[in-house]
Design a protein around this motif. Structure first.
Motif, PDB file in Angstrom:
ATOM      1  N   GLU A 137      15.136  48.139  -3.418  1.00  0.00           N
ATOM      2  CA  GLU A 137      15.994  48.741  -4.492  1.00  0.00           C
ATOM      3  C   GLU A 137      16.755  47.402  -5.109  1.00  0.00           C
ATOM      4  O   GLU A 137      16.762  47.394  -6.488  1.00  0.00           O
ATOM      5  N   SER A 138      17.150  46.342  -4.415  1.00  0.00           N
ATOM      6  CA  SER A 138      17.457  45.171  -4.853  1.00  0.00           C
ATOM      7  C   SER A 138      16.510  44.552  -5.841  1.00  0.00           C
ATOM      8  O   SER A 138      16.825  44.059  -7.279  1.00  0.00           O
ATOM      9  N   ASP A 139      15.183  44.433  -5.543  1.00  0.00           N
ATOM     10  CA  ASP A 139      14.394  43.854  -6.535  1.00  0.00           C
ATOM     11  C   ASP A 139      14.129  44.701  -7.575  1.00  0.00           C
ATOM     12  O   ASP A 139      13.988  43.943  -8.788  1.00  0.00           O
ATOM     13  N   VAL A 140      13.944  45.869  -7.628  1.00  0.00           N
ATOM     14  CA  VAL A 140      13.977  46.836  -8.922  1.00  0.00           C
ATOM     15  C   VAL A 140      15.008  46.678  -9.634  1.00  0.00           C
ATOM     16  O   VAL A 140      15.092  47.045 -10.798  1.00  0.00           O
ATOM     17  N   THR A 141      16.263  46.846  -9.159  1.00  0.00           N
ATOM     18  CA  THR A 141      17.413  46.999  -9.850  1.00  0.00           C
ATOM     19  C   THR A 141      18.115  45.765 -10.512  1.00  0.00           C
ATOM     20  O   THR A 141      18.477  45.519 -11.324  1.00  0.00           O
ATOM     21  N   LEU A 142      18.370  44.861  -9.429  1.00  0.00           N
ATOM     22  CA  LEU A 142      18.920  43.627  -9.701  1.00  0.00           C
ATOM     23  C   LEU A 142      18.008  42.336 -10.127  1.00  0.00           C
ATOM     24  O   LEU A 142      18.225  41.368 -10.232  1.00  0.00           O
ATOM     25  N   GLY A 143      16.789  42.459  -9.803  1.00  0.00           N
ATOM     26  CA  GLY A 143      15.699  41.540  -9.762  1.00  0.00           C
ATOM     27  C   GLY A 143      15.490  41.023 -11.363  1.00  0.00           C
ATOM     28  O   GLY A 143      15.996  41.567 -12.140  1.00  0.00           O
ATOM     29  N   ASP A 144      14.893  40.032 -11.436  1.00  0.00           N
ATOM     30  CA  ASP A 144      14.292  39.624 -12.918  1.00  0.00           C
ATOM     31  C   ASP A 144      13.764  40.643 -13.481  1.00  0.00           C
ATOM     32  O   ASP A 144      12.655  41.110 -13.012  1.00  0.00           O
ATOM     33  N   LYS A 145      14.083  40.929 -14.870  1.00  0.00           N
ATOM     34  CA  LYS A 145      13.438  42.202 -15.531  1.00  0.00           C
ATOM     35  C   LYS A 145      14.004  43.747 -14.808  1.00  0.00           C
ATOM     36  O   LYS A 145      13.043  44.579 -14.836  1.00  0.00           O
ATOM     37  N   GLY A 146      15.108  43.585 -14.044  1.00  0.00           N
ATOM     38  CA  GLY A 146      15.286  44.687 -13.200  1.00  0.00           C
ATOM     39  C   GLY A 146      16.184  45.667 -14.126  1.00  0.00           C
ATOM     40  O   GLY A 146      16.356  45.401 -15.315  1.00  0.00           O
ATOM     41  N   ILE A 147      16.418  46.669 -13.548  1.00  0.00           N
ATOM     42  CA  ILE A 147      17.079  47.832 -14.251  1.00  0.00           C
ATOM     43  C   ILE A 147      18.642  47.467 -14.544  1.00  0.00           C
ATOM     44  O   ILE A 147      18.838  47.620 -15.793  1.00  0.00           O
ATOM     45  N   ALA A 148      19.148  46.614 -13.919  1.00  0.00           N
ATOM     46  CA  ALA A 148      20.514  46.241 -14.402  1.00  0.00           C
ATOM     47  C   ALA A 148      20.589  45.274 -15.783  1.00  0.00           C
ATOM     48  O   ALA A 148      21.360  45.268 -16.622  1.00  0.00           O
ATOM     49  N   SER A 149      19.377  44.548 -15.970  1.00  0.00           N
ATOM     50  CA  SER A 149      19.199  43.887 -17.097  1.00  0.00           C
ATOM     51  C   SER A 149      18.809  44.629 -18.389  1.00  0.00           C
ATOM     52  O   SER A 149      18.994  44.041 -19.566  1.00  0.00           O
ATOM     53  N   GLY A 150      18.303  45.803 -18.302  1.00  0.00           N
ATOM     54  CA  GLY A 150      17.960  46.609 -19.350  1.00  0.00           C
ATOM     55  C   GLY A 150      18.819  47.930 -19.567  1.00  0.00           C
ATOM     56  O   GLY A 150      18.923  48.653 -20.852  1.00  0.00           O
ATOM     57  N   LEU A 151      19.839  48.182 -18.628  1.00  0.00           N
ATOM     58  CA  LEU A 151      20.522  49.679 -18.810  1.00  0.00           C
ATOM     59  C   LEU A 151      21.705  49.569 -19.579  1.00  0.00           C
ATOM     60  O   LEU A 151      22.538  48.330 -19.337  1.00  0.00           O
ATOM     61  N   SER A 152      21.895  50.494 -20.560  1.00  0.00           N
ATOM     62  CA  SER A 152      22.987  50.277 -21.328  1.00  0.00           C
ATOM     63  C   SER A 152      24.266  50.517 -20.703  1.00  0.00           C
ATOM     64  O   SER A 152      24.357  51.382 -19.907  1.00  0.00           O
ATOM     65  N   ALA A 153      25.275  50.264 -21.328  1.00  0.00           N
ATOM     66  CA  ALA A 153      26.739  50.506 -20.812  1.00  0.00           C
ATOM     67  C   ALA A 153      27.028  52.096 -21.051  1.00  0.00           C
ATOM     68  O   ALA A 153      26.292  52.371 -21.985  1.00  0.00           O
ATOM     69  N   GLY A 154      27.320  52.739 -20.127  1.00  0.00           N
ATOM     70  CA  GLY A 154      27.645  53.944 -20.070  1.00  0.00           C
ATOM     71  C   GLY A 154      26.525  54.828 -19.404  1.00  0.00           C
ATOM     72  O   GLY A 154      26.500  55.987 -19.368  1.00  0.00           O
ATOM     73  N   ALA A 155      25.358  53.985 -19.446  1.00  0.00           N
ATOM     74  CA  ALA A 155      24.185  54.809 -18.924  1.00  0.00           C
ATOM     75  C   ALA A 155      24.364  54.959 -17.286  1.00  0.00           C
ATOM     76  O   ALA A 155      25.443  54.232 -16.534  1.00  0.00           O
ATOM     77  N   PHE A 156      23.898  56.030 -16.595  1.00  0.00           N
ATOM     78  CA  PHE A 156      23.628  56.345 -15.374  1.00  0.00           C
ATOM     79  C   PHE A 156      22.524  56.256 -14.389  1.00  0.00           C
ATOM     80  O   PHE A 156      21.379  56.423 -14.998  1.00  0.00           O
ATOM     81  N   HIS A 157      22.630  55.560 -13.432  1.00  0.00           N
ATOM     82  CA  HIS A 157      21.778  55.159 -12.360  1.00  0.00           C
ATOM     83  C   HIS A 157      21.774  56.122 -11.307  1.00  0.00           C
ATOM     84  O   HIS A 157      22.753  55.903 -10.257  1.00  0.00           O
ATOM     85  N   ILE A 158      20.973  56.840 -11.013  1.00  0.00           N
ATOM     86  CA  ILE A 158      20.943  57.737  -9.939  1.00  0.00           C
ATOM     87  C   ILE A 158      19.841  57.257  -8.860  1.00  0.00           C
ATOM     88  O   ILE A 158      18.816  57.148  -8.975  1.00  0.00           O
ATOM     89  N   ALA A 159      20.739  56.568  -7.747  1.00  0.00           N
ATOM     90  CA  ALA A 159      19.664  55.966  -6.761  1.00  0.00           C
ATOM     91  C   ALA A 159      19.650  56.814  -5.585  1.00  0.00           C
ATOM     92  O   ALA A 159      20.434  57.007  -4.805  1.00  0.00           O
ATOM     93  N   SER A 160      18.188  57.422  -5.397  1.00  0.00           N
ATOM     94  CA  SER A 160      18.028  58.340  -4.244  1.00  0.00           C
ATOM     95  C   SER A 160      17.132  57.448  -3.292  1.00  0.00           C
ATOM     96  O   SER A 160      16.057  57.906  -2.847  1.00  0.00           O
ATOM     97  N   SER A 161      17.433  56.311  -3.035  1.00  0.00           N
ATOM     98  CA  SER A 161      16.885  55.484  -2.192  1.00  0.00           C
ATOM     99  C   SER A 161      17.382  55.569  -0.568  1.00  0.00           C
ATOM    100  O   SER A 161      18.481  55.570  -0.546  1.00  0.00           O
ATOM    101  N   ALA A 162      16.602  54.768   0.231  1.00  0.00           N
ATOM    102  CA  ALA A 162      17.174  54.722   1.417  1.00  0.00           C
ATOM    103  C   ALA A 162      17.987  53.322   1.715  1.00  0.00           C
ATOM    104  O   ALA A 162      17.465  52.269   2.082  1.00  0.00           O
ATOM    105  N   ILE A 163      18.969  53.279   1.269  1.00  0.00           N
ATOM    106  CA  ILE A 163      19.725  52.087   1.267  1.00  0.00           C
ATOM    107  C   ILE A 163      21.199  52.152   2.241  1.00  0.00           C
ATOM    108  O   ILE A 163      21.580  53.178   2.580  1.00  0.00           O
ATOM    109  N   SER A 164      21.399  50.956   2.571  1.00  0.00           N
ATOM    110  CA  SER A 164      22.679  50.811   3.489  1.00  0.00           C
ATOM    111  C   SER A 164      24.040  51.118   2.723  1.00  0.00           C
ATOM    112  O   SER A 164      23.898  50.821   1.466  1.00  0.00           O
TER     113      SER A 164
END
Length: 124
Positions: free
Chosen positions: A51-78
């Motif tokens: 989840e960190s690699d895909v969301t926070l990594g280089d070219k990850g979700i966080a770098s492309g997601l617009s302000a106000g957009a919603f991320h639904i994380a259905s991942s097995a995370i701590s």
């Protein structure tokens, strides 16, 4: 897609997205490309690191997601990583709802959902 929604998909193994392309999805080459202009994005990943690699990594979700957009994380995370996602999305002005699919809870039949909109804990 069948209801007329525009859907963009990304998979770390590109061949796995091809079936969705055949049904009208646009296939992106990175998570950031997949979420540009999206109102909502869903992730279903196996653990904190993925989840960190895909969301926070280089070219990850966080770098492309617009302000106000919603991320639904259905991942097995701590819980700790769920808090980190909340913090990072809050900084960017985006929001996150996380299922926090902790394996012990999931295998016991319990699912937990948390939400953070950058202003308060516990959206309903």
């Amino acid at each position: 897609m069948l209801a007329g929604h525009e859907v963009t998909v990304y998979n770390r193994t590109p061949e796995k997205a091809e079936t969705l392309r055949e049904h009208g999805a646009r296939v992106a080459t990175s998570p950031a490309e997949a979420v540009r202009g999206a109102e909502a994005v869903f992730t279903m990943l196996s653990d904190d690191q993925t989840e960190s690699d895909v969301t926070l990594g280089d070219k990850g979700i966080a770098s492309g997601l617009s302000a106000g957009a919603f991320h639904i994380a259905s991942s097995a995370i701590s819980v700790a990583f769920a808090r980190k996602l909340q913090e990072e999305h809050g900084k960017a002005g985006s929001r996150v709802s996380e299922r926090s699919g902790r394996r012990a809870a999931a295998s016991g039949g319990r699912q937990e959902v948390g939400c953070h909109d950058g202003r308060r804990q516990g959206c309903h």
